[in-house]
Write a protein that holds these residues in place. Structure first.
Motif, PDB file in Angstrom:
ATOM      1  N   ALA A  48       0.843  -1.203   0.000  1.00  0.00           N
ATOM      2  CA  ALA A  48       0.000   0.000   0.000  1.00  0.00           C
ATOM      3  C   ALA A  48       0.878   1.252   0.000  1.00  0.00           C
ATOM      4  CB  ALA A  48      -0.923   0.000   1.205  1.00  0.00           C
ATOM      5  N   THR A  49       2.082   1.113  -0.558  1.00  0.00           N
ATOM      6  CA  THR A  49       2.998   2.258  -0.615  1.00  0.00           C
ATOM      7  C   THR A  49       2.530   3.232  -1.692  1.00  0.00           C
ATOM      8  OG1 THR A  49       4.445   1.146  -2.198  1.00  0.00           O
ATOM      9  CG2 THR A  49       4.948   0.852   0.134  1.00  0.00           C
ATOM     10  N   SER A  50       2.946   4.472  -1.556  1.00  0.00           N
ATOM     11  CA  SER A  50       2.546   5.495  -2.531  1.00  0.00           C
ATOM     12  C   SER A  50       3.759   6.135  -3.211  1.00  0.00           C
ATOM     13  CB  SER A  50       1.720   6.585  -1.827  1.00  0.00           C
ATOM     14  OG  SER A  50       2.469   7.161  -0.773  1.00  0.00           O
ATOM     15  N   ARG A  51       4.859   5.432  -3.203  1.00  0.00           N
ATOM     16  CA  ARG A  51       6.090   5.956  -3.797  1.00  0.00           C
ATOM     17  C   ARG A  51       5.947   6.050  -5.315  1.00  0.00           C
ATOM     18  NH1 ARG A  51      12.117   3.387  -2.747  1.00  0.00           N
ATOM     19  NH2 ARG A  51      13.310   5.190  -3.438  1.00  0.00           N
ATOM     20  N   GLU A  52       6.263   7.194  -5.874  1.00  0.00           N
ATOM     21  CA  GLU A  52       6.149   7.401  -7.317  1.00  0.00           C
ATOM     22  C   GLU A  52       7.491   7.125  -7.988  1.00  0.00           C
ATOM     23  OE1 GLU A  52       4.531  11.157  -8.362  1.00  0.00           O
ATOM     24  OE2 GLU A  52       2.792  10.971  -7.037  1.00  0.00           O
ATOM     25  N   ILE A  53       7.483   6.152  -8.891  1.00  0.00           N
ATOM     26  CA  ILE A  53       8.680   5.800  -9.643  1.00  0.00           C
ATOM     27  C   ILE A  53       8.316   5.836 -11.126  1.00  0.00           C
ATOM     28  CG2 ILE A  53      10.438   4.034 -10.042  1.00  0.00           C
ATOM     29  CD1 ILE A  53       9.854   2.987  -7.216  1.00  0.00           C
TER      30      ILE A  53
END
Length: 197
Positions: free
Chosen positions: A52-57
């Protein structure tokens, strides 16, 4: 003098191994309940944690690699929790699969997963801070009702040096896994909550 040196060395070692952040107590979803009584659950199933991470890559390949690492971490964290539950004898039966019939399900989401290079942790500890956050849910298997939650918020030693180098995301998972097991053991009456000092 020898005792003072020994104490200083032990304190230094503890600081080097220490991670920052916290893992909360098991908090009942029903706000009217002061504490959870989970003695009725003799079977506990620990399921893999989801991403449920929201890291943008932006890079597709790196994004896929990151997602795979978080998925792997979700399996490892669940394995650690189940192992700690068995070690603490928190429940008579601890499973790692979806249960049938009466059981307590422990599962959750990894909400932040930030691995860093050990050189960055050494030289730029604030920028290179390693992080592992998760939400742990305690759920009745038959009704699907959430009974309580535990919040995990862990990060590496912020001052850099040897203490930060040794702290990978994997190393940050151990203490929270132990805490989850202890909270279950307390809720099942297997152990007493340590008295506040």
């Amino acid at each position: 003098m020898h005792s003072a040196i020994k104490s200083s060395v032990l304190l230094g070692a503890a600081l080097l191994l220490a991670a920052c952040g916290s893992t909360s107590k098991l908090v009942a979803t029903d706000t009217e309940s002061q504490s959870l009584d989970l003695r009725a659950y003799e079977r506990v199933a620990v399921l893999d944690f989801t991403n449920a991470t929201s890291r943008e890559i932006k890079d597709e390949e790196k994004r896929a690699e990151y997602a795979a690492r978080v998925t792997e971490a979700g399996v490892k964290f669940a394995d650690l929790i189940a192992g700690e539950m068995r070690d603490h004898k928190a429940a008579p039966e601890v499973l790692r699969e979806q249960p049938e019939g009466k059981a307590l399900i422990v599962k959750g989401e990894i909400t932040e997963y930030v691995p860093t290079n050990f050189v960055i942790r050494w030289l730029l500890p604030i920028v290179g801070e390693t992080k592992f956050d998760a939400v742990v849910h305690f759920i009745d298997a038959e009704s699907g009702t959430e009974l309580g939650t535990i919040l995990v918020d862990k990060n590496s030693w912020p001052l850099g040096g040897w203490g930060a180098i040794t702290q990978t995301v994997d190393s940050l998972m151990g203490p929270p896994a132990q805490k989850v097991a202890e909270e279950l053991a307390i809720a099942r009456g297997v152990m007493q909550r340590p008295a506040k000092k």
